[in-house]
Scaffold this motif. Sequence first.
Motif, short mmCIF file in Angstrom:
data_model
loop_
_atom_site.label_atom_id
_atom_site.label_comp_id
_atom_site.label_asym_id
_atom_site.label_seq_id
_atom_site.Cartn_x
_atom_site.Cartn_y
_atom_site.Cartn_z
N GLY A 187 98.96 88.74 83.25
CA GLY A 187 100.16 89.10 83.99
C GLY A 187 101.12 89.93 83.14
N ARG A 188 101.21 89.60 81.86
CA ARG A 188 102.13 90.36 80.98
C ARG A 188 101.61 91.77 80.74
NH1 ARG A 188 105.52 92.86 80.18
NH2 ARG A 188 106.77 93.16 78.30
N PHE A 189 100.33 91.90 80.44
CA PHE A 189 99.77 93.23 80.20
C PHE A 189 99.84 94.10 81.46
CE2 PHE A 189 97.16 91.37 76.56
CZ PHE A 189 97.97 91.96 75.59
N GLN A 190 99.65 93.48 82.62
CA GLN A 190 99.74 94.25 83.86
C GLN A 190 101.16 94.74 84.14
OE1 GLN A 190 98.04 91.42 86.64
NE2 GLN A 190 96.08 92.50 86.68
N ALA A 191 102.16 94.02 83.59
CA ALA A 191 103.55 94.42 83.80
C ALA A 191 103.96 95.60 82.91
CB ALA A 191 104.47 93.23 83.54
N ILE A 192 103.17 95.88 81.90
CA ILE A 192 103.47 97.02 81.02
C ILE A 192 102.92 98.29 81.66
CG2 ILE A 192 103.11 98.04 78.74
CD1 ILE A 192 102.75 95.22 77.65
N PRO A 193 103.74 99.29 81.90
CA PRO A 193 103.24 100.53 82.53
C PRO A 193 102.12 101.16 81.70
CG PRO A 193 105.65 100.48 82.51
CD PRO A 193 105.20 99.34 81.65
N GLU A 205 99.25 105.43 77.48
CA GLU A 205 98.72 106.79 77.64
C GLU A 205 99.55 107.80 76.87
OE1 GLU A 205 98.73 107.20 81.82
OE2 GLU A 205 96.87 106.04 82.14
N ALA A 206 100.87 107.61 76.85
CA ALA A 206 101.73 108.54 76.10
C ALA A 206 101.46 108.44 74.61
CB ALA A 206 103.20 108.22 76.40
N ALA A 207 101.27 107.21 74.11
CA ALA A 207 100.98 107.05 72.68
C ALA A 207 99.64 107.68 72.32
CB ALA A 207 100.99 105.57 72.32
N GLU A 208 98.64 107.51 73.20
CA GLU A 208 97.33 108.10 72.94
C GLU A 208 97.39 109.62 73.00
OE1 GLU A 208 94.83 106.26 75.78
OE2 GLU A 208 94.70 104.33 74.72
N ASP A 209 98.21 110.17 73.88
CA ASP A 209 98.37 111.63 73.96
C ASP A 209 98.99 112.19 72.69
OD1 ASP A 209 97.27 111.68 76.46
OD2 ASP A 209 99.19 111.66 77.52
N LEU A 210 99.79 111.36 72.00
CA LEU A 210 100.41 111.80 70.75
C LEU A 210 99.51 111.59 69.54
CD1 LEU A 210 104.04 110.44 71.34
CD2 LEU A 210 103.26 112.81 71.44
N GLY A 211 98.29 111.13 69.78
CA GLY A 211 97.30 111.02 68.71
C GLY A 211 97.08 109.62 68.18
N ALA A 212 97.73 108.61 68.73
CA ALA A 212 97.55 107.24 68.24
C ALA A 212 96.22 106.68 68.74
CB ALA A 212 98.69 106.36 68.72
N ARG A 213 95.50 106.01 67.87
CA ARG A 213 94.26 105.37 68.27
C ARG A 213 94.55 104.08 69.04
NH1 ARG A 213 90.16 106.00 63.06
NH2 ARG A 213 90.21 108.30 62.97
N GLU A 214 93.51 103.61 69.75
CA GLU A 214 93.69 102.45 70.61
C GLU A 214 94.16 101.23 69.83
OE1 GLU A 214 91.17 99.82 73.91
OE2 GLU A 214 90.20 101.42 72.77
N ALA A 215 93.59 101.01 68.65
CA ALA A 215 93.99 99.84 67.86
C ALA A 215 95.46 99.93 67.46
CB ALA A 215 93.11 99.73 66.62
N LEU A 216 95.91 101.14 67.10
CA LEU A 216 97.30 101.32 66.71
C LEU A 216 98.23 101.12 67.89
CD1 LEU A 216 99.22 102.06 64.40
CD2 LEU A 216 98.98 104.45 65.09
N VAL A 217 97.82 101.59 69.07
CA VAL A 217 98.62 101.39 70.27
C VAL A 217 98.78 99.90 70.57
CG1 VAL A 217 98.70 101.77 72.77
CG2 VAL A 217 97.94 103.61 71.26
N PHE A 218 97.71 99.15 70.38
CA PHE A 218 97.77 97.72 70.64
C PHE A 218 98.70 97.02 69.65
CE2 PHE A 218 96.22 93.43 69.66
CZ PHE A 218 96.35 92.83 70.91
#
Length: 271
Positions: A158-164, A169-182
């Motif tokens: 429920g918490r993760f679903q509440a995060i847009p 996607e914006a962080a990944e577009d700026l070059g951040a890897r998935e682990a760093l985004v998490f």
Amino acid sequence: MSGGAAAPGQGSRWLGAYVLLYIAFLYLPVSLIPLFSFNDSIQAAFPLMGFTLDWYRSLAGNEALRNALVNSLLVGVSAAGIATLCGVTISYMDVFGRNTTARAISAIARLPILIPGVIVGIALLILVNLAGLGPSLLAIVAGHVLAGLPTTVIIMKGRFQAIPRSVAEAAEDLGAREALVFWRILLPLSLPAVASSFMLAFLTSFDEFIIAFFLAGSEQTLPLYIWSQLRFPISLPVVMALGSVILLASVVIAGAAELLRNRGLSAGERR
């Protein structure tokens, strides 16, 4: 308005009366436990014989109770930590993984909440015996992880679903890897829900009896200790005093967990 239709005000009154009766049915028996825990008699009956704190004082010098409490705390913290870690991982993959396997694992992780505790206890007893582990505190930890996992998965999903999704996607577009985004974005935003999941999983483990009954070895948890004392009528006042302390602690922890969860949701909505 037709003659057979009830007025809106009348419907509200019936609903209010139903809610009051439901609350009384649910909580009135519970409220009797603290009441009789201060009664100066070993009989849980009216009229009350007088006020006393002796039953609470006797808790402090009870070594068997102290050992059972330590065992329950160790099992509860261990099981809640593992269940929360698994719940975060499973829920993240379910929400952001976008694949059938992740959704299937998430659904399986929530299944234990639908299975009777007796069945789970018997199945786990067979499993730990086959694995050579045998009934023990470690086996109880494994069983309580299974019992607490549905709660952590539901809360974290429920918490993760509440995060847009646009945040990740914006962080990944700026070059951040998935682990760093998490680690740098999604997990900090979810920390109140993580704390709430841990607290509720701890409560699930701390109060759980059926699975512990099947998996306990020579060392008891607190619910097993309480059950063993109920066979002796003279121990009933002490058990009610202990139950009152547990009830108070459970209400405080559950309230704190809900407060943290709601605060996390509010913070997410503001962002």
